[in-house]
Design an enzyme around this catalytic site. Structure first.
Site, short mmCIF file in Angstrom:
data_model
loop_
_atom_site.label_atom_id
_atom_site.label_comp_id
_atom_site.label_asym_id
_atom_site.label_seq_id
_atom_site.Cartn_x
_atom_site.Cartn_y
_atom_site.Cartn_z
N GLU A 30 16.53 -14.52 46.85
CA GLU A 30 15.30 -14.90 47.54
C GLU A 30 14.30 -15.44 46.53
O GLU A 30 14.26 -15.02 45.39
CB GLU A 30 14.71 -13.68 48.23
CG GLU A 30 13.38 -13.92 48.88
CD GLU A 30 12.75 -12.63 49.42
OE1 GLU A 30 11.74 -12.76 50.13
OE2 GLU A 30 13.22 -11.54 49.12
N ASN B 85 10.07 -16.39 46.61
CA ASN B 85 8.82 -16.47 47.35
C ASN B 85 7.93 -17.50 46.67
O ASN B 85 7.69 -17.42 45.47
CB ASN B 85 8.11 -15.11 47.36
CG ASN B 85 8.89 -14.09 48.17
OD1 ASN B 85 9.32 -14.38 49.26
ND2 ASN B 85 9.10 -12.93 47.60
N GLU C 281 14.45 -13.59 43.50
CA GLU C 281 15.10 -12.32 43.35
C GLU C 281 16.59 -12.55 43.27
O GLU C 281 17.12 -13.49 43.84
CB GLU C 281 14.75 -11.41 44.52
CG GLU C 281 13.27 -11.06 44.55
CD GLU C 281 12.90 -10.15 45.72
OE1 GLU C 281 13.81 -9.60 46.37
OE2 GLU C 281 11.71 -10.00 45.97
N ARG D 95 4.85 -17.95 47.30
CA ARG D 95 3.46 -17.52 47.39
C ARG D 95 3.27 -16.35 46.43
O ARG D 95 4.23 -15.76 45.98
CB ARG D 95 3.11 -17.09 48.81
CG ARG D 95 3.88 -15.86 49.24
CD ARG D 95 3.81 -15.63 50.73
NE ARG D 95 4.41 -14.40 51.15
CZ ARG D 95 5.68 -14.05 51.06
NH1 ARG D 95 6.54 -14.87 50.49
NH2 ARG D 95 6.13 -12.92 51.50
#
Length: 96
Positions: A15, A17, A1, A19
């Site tokens: 950010e 992730n 992000e 997953r």
């Protein structure tokens, strides 16, 4: 992000992730790619079958969640706890 500075039009990493997100079926619907399969292939040390430039989006998809919460007031403030509820009307979309 990423975040965008509207004055300089520069992007800043925010950010990442590593997953799958709960919204991954939306991506799967518009790309036709099984992201779970790809994640398992990567975990097994295999190469991805396509590059980012080879992936195209077709159509539209969205995901909606319905939450039921019970608000309570106390000396500590307001809390929002999950609660059960009754659905009085539900009409799922039909395919066109």
């Amino acid at each position: 992000e990423f975040l965008l500075d509207p004055q300089t039009m520069e992007f800043y990493f925010c950010e990442m992730n590593t997953r799958l997100q709960v919204e991954h079926p939306v991506t799967e619907l518009i790309t036709g790619i099984d992201l779970v399969e790809w994640q398992l292939r990567i975990a097994a040390g295999q190469e991805l079958p396509m590059s980012q430039d080879d992936i195209t989006c077709k159509g539209h998809a969205f995901e909606a969640r319905v939450y039921a919460e019970q608000t309570t007031r106390s000396e500590d403030g307001i809390s929002f706890l999950p609660a059960t509820g009754t659905i009085y009307h539900r009409k799922p979309p039909t395919s066109s």
